[in-house]
Design an enzyme around this catalytic site. Structure first.
Site, mmCIF file in Angstrom:
data_model
loop_
_atom_site.group_PDB
_atom_site.id
_atom_site.type_symbol
_atom_site.label_atom_id
_atom_site.label_comp_id
_atom_site.label_asym_id
_atom_site.label_seq_id
_atom_site.Cartn_x
_atom_site.Cartn_y
_atom_site.Cartn_z
ATOM 1 C CG ASP A 310 -1.813 1.177 1.315
ATOM 2 O OD1 ASP A 310 -2.706 1.272 0.459
ATOM 3 O OD2 ASP A 310 -1.638 2.023 2.214
ATOM 4 C CD GLU A 363 -2.373 2.498 -3.474
ATOM 5 O OE1 GLU A 363 -3.165 3.408 -3.748
ATOM 6 O OE2 GLU A 363 -1.707 2.492 -2.427
#
Length: 731
Positions: A310, A363
């Site tokens: 993330d 990401e």
């Protein structure tokens, strides 16, 4: 797990940032010492004046079990005899300046109390017997790059709940979620962060226990059962992982031993003001050992198949989410975080050394180059990257009224310019359907019918676009309200409203088509797998392209119409002479469409078009995507599903019979083909709220009805919620 001794060599590697199995050394481990059974506790706390282990077993008395320093004095150790699994404990840390003890959960603890309690719990990870040996062997011969990768993203706490509103357990999810994903033809399940976290509203992205799978849904071995079950059903498991920042809760990592430890001494680098969290210090070698070992831990102890990392941009950029004056440039005067760059490369090299078939997915929301390229090529070392640019462009485009799309054709075509610069995953994730952003179907303009048609057509385009695929739960049946982490998905829509049922069946059929057709995934990251036919028909908002597999004659022609207009006698150039068959159509009646289709065999003409020698004349359905295949091509079936498994679709315990596929129409003669090419009137889109009359069926069949103005169409309201669901929507 092999519990390692606290040897000088292990400690040396740990302090060098290269002990990639530090969890076998630090934390709480059941073992035998001097012929006695007990638990060895060890913790890194270099600034502490003293450290003790406290819990119910010693009435939380900081004087009873005082730890001792070993080695260079940064590691504290104690062996406590006779402790049993499940005991709660914390480290009581006395700061250098004295004063009250700081009570901290174990950074390497394997289990934790349920919120709102915050202590660690003793857990023996050596009990579970894995049953996924065949899966592990299969991964070695089935590289992800040249295989289908269709990921179902899930938040376990809100995918489905019990009738009483309680969480499903890991074992219940193993039976229900894995079974559902298999029947829906997904190949991967991606789970939002499972590290222990105190606040539900963080969705798991602000953790306190990086080695503790959250106790919300059960014990560690219960989650192992979930992964085992997924593997036995041919489904890979990916977990979201957050090595960028951690929460500030007092039991967590922040100021762990009274001073900055896991975070930087530089407040500007340590503070993450945008999210109210604390950033890791990637230049500290012990932090490198902690994080890389944690990634290794999830692969080795839980057999997960991949990590989706993330907020990589937050790691790479010193100025990410910061105003002027809140950050300082690096030594070269640039915005890059040099320590984070080195850490990411080190992380990926370590993971692929031990787990060459792992999925390491970034990401990363900027244009930072070579994210998914190997370190030896100058890249960051991930093997996949989320394509956030494609996602933003397409959701912006799909939200436009179709009348304006002709002036925004570049939003559809631009992603193909850079589609092969990285190994991309095309994400339609949770971030796009949270509060204030609308659900996917609600983003679609127009009336009720057009919203569903738009979503079906968009999904068809998305599935054919180069790159692997990811969809957040609820999108597959067109949930209308935004995602609420504190409530179940609206499964009643599928049970009570036909358009949602048909949307679910559409998603299932589209997923099946994707997994069974090599052109859509075998050559995903190279121009050899893609060819434009026409990207310039902005006036009609139509694009046409070819997806190809490694086999020369195995290709699929894809046409996407982003308007509600039916186009008759529409000519496209095609790669090969002969007969073509429409093999998939998002406008099919069984999916809730108007039923405009190209029946039988479509014969090419020796008429050059789109810089090709052969061309086809077809009918283009409204707001739809269609796939055409050459008659002589033999589609390769990637995986088969038994008739018994394919017979029903289970949703919330209710079995729904599978819609039978329509019979294949007889091939048309050349004369009939010529007759079919004659101009015909446009077809009115099907009104979902009304039953189709015989007159309408004849009109659709004859292609003789004028297209009605969308303004005059009777708008059907989305299904309304009742009772508890209304309250949830209001929240």
């Amino acid at each position: 797990m092999n519990v390692s001794a606290l040897s000088e060599f292990d400690l040396f590697l740990y302090h060098q940032g290269t002990n990639y199995h530090a969890y076998e050394m630090l934390g709480a481990h059941f073992l035998e010492q001097d012929g006695k059974q007990g638990v060895r506790f060890s913790v890194w706390a270099p600034h502490a004046k003293s450290v003790s282990v406290v819990g119910d077993f010693n009435e939380w008395d900081t004087r009873t079990h005082t730890m001792e320093k070993i080695g260079d004095g940064e590691i504290w150790v104690i062996f406590i005899e006779g402790l049993e699994e499940g005991e709660v404990y914390k480290y009581a840390i006395e700061p250098q300046w004295g004063g009250p003890h700081i009570m901290k959960a174990d950074p390497y603890g394997f289990y934790a109390e349920k919120k709102p309690k915050t202590a660690s719990r003793l857990y023996n990870l050596n009990k579970y017997q894995w049953n996924d040996a065949k899966w592990q062997e299969r991964k070695k011969t089935h590289p992800s790059y040249a295989n289908p990768m269709l990921t179902y993203e899930v938040h376990l706490g809100s995918w489905r709940r019990t009738l009483d509103g309680e969480y499903l357990s890991y074992r219940e999810l193993a039976d229900q979620l894995v079974g559902y994903a298999k029947k829906m033809n997904y190949t991967h399940i991606e789970i939002m962060p499972l590290c222990e976290h105190p606040f539900d509203g963080s969705w798991g992205y602000q953790a306190t226990g990086y080695y503790a799978v959250t106790s919300r849904y059960g014990e560690p071995d219960d989650f192992r059962y979930f992964v085992d079950t997924a593997h036995k059903n041919g489904i890979a498991v990916i977990m979201d992982w957050v090595p960028g920042h951690f929460c500030k809760d007092e039991q967590g990592l922040r100021h762990f031993d009274g001073m900055t430890l896991y975070e930087s001494d530089n407040e500007q680098r340590a503070e993450n003001w945008e999210w109210g969290t604390t950033n890791f210090d990637y230049g500290r070698t012990e932090v490198q050992s902690f994080l890389i070992s944690n990634a290794m831990f999830w692969f080795e102890e839980y057999h997960i198949d991949g990590l989706r990392i993330d907020a990589v941009a937050n790691m790479l950029y010193l100025n990410y989410g910061r105003k002027d004056g809140e950050w300082q440039p690096n030594k070269y005067g640039d915005t890059g975080n040099l320590e984070a760059m080195d850490f990411i490369k080190k992380l990926n090299e370590a993971i692929f050394k031990f787990h060459p078939n792992a999925l390491m997915i970034a990401e990363e929301s900027t244009s930072w180059p070579l994210i998914s390229k190997p370190v030896y090529m100058g890249g960051m070392g991930f093997n996949y990257k989320w394509n956030m640019g494609w996602m933003n462009d397409m959701l912006s485009y799909m939200s436009l009224d179709p009348i304006y799309r002709k002036w925004n054709q570049d939003k559809v075509t631009f992603s193909f310019m850079y589609a092969f610069s990285e190994n991309f995953v095309l994400p339609l994730s949770h971030d796009e359907v949270v509060h204030g952003k609308c659900s996917l179907v609600s983003k679609m303009p127009g009336d009720y019918w057009q919203k569903f048609a738009g979503l079906r057509g968009f999904f068809g385009y998305w599935m054919a676009h180069p790159g692997k695929k990811l969809l957040f739960m609820g999108g597959e049946f067109a949930q209308f309200i935004e995602w609420n982490y504190d409530d179940s998905l609206d499964w009643h829509l599928v049970e009570e409203y036909p358009m949602h049922t048909k949307m679910l069946e559409y998603s299932r059929a589209l997923n099946k088509f994707y997994t069974e057709n090599r052109p859509f995934w075998e050559v995903d990251f190279d121009w050899n797998g893609f060819e434009w036919i026409d990207c310039n028909d902005s006036e009609n908002s139509i694009i046409t392209f070819v997806r190809k597999s490694d086999a020369p004659d195995d290709f699929i022609v894809v046409l996407c119409n982003f308007t509600p207009e039916v186009r008759h006698d529409y000519r496209i150039g095609v790669p090969k002479k002969g007969a073509y068959i429409e093999v998939f159509n998002s406008d099919a009646e069984e999916f809730g469409g108007s039923g405009v289709k190209n029946e039988g065999e479509l014969y090419t003409e020796d008429y050059g078009w789109h810089e090709r020698e052969q061309s086809l004349v077809i009918t283009v359905p409204p707001m739809a995507t269609i796939y055409l295949r050459h008659k002589d091509a033999v589609p390769f079936v990637k995986r088969s599903v038994s008739e018994e498994e394919d017979a029903v679709l289970v949703v919330k315990g209710v079995e729904k019979k599978k819609t039978k596929a329509p019979k294949k129409p007889a091939a048309k003669s050349p004369a009939a083909q010529e007759e079919a090419k004659q101009p015909a009137a446009k077809v009115a889109p099907k009104k979902v709220a009304a039953k189709a009359s015989e007159e309408k069926k004849n009109a659709v069949k004859a292609r003789s009805r004028k297209t009605e103005s969308t303004k005059s169409m009777k708008k059907a309201e989305p299904p309304k919620k009742s009772g508890k669901k209304k309250a949830a929507a209001a929240q």
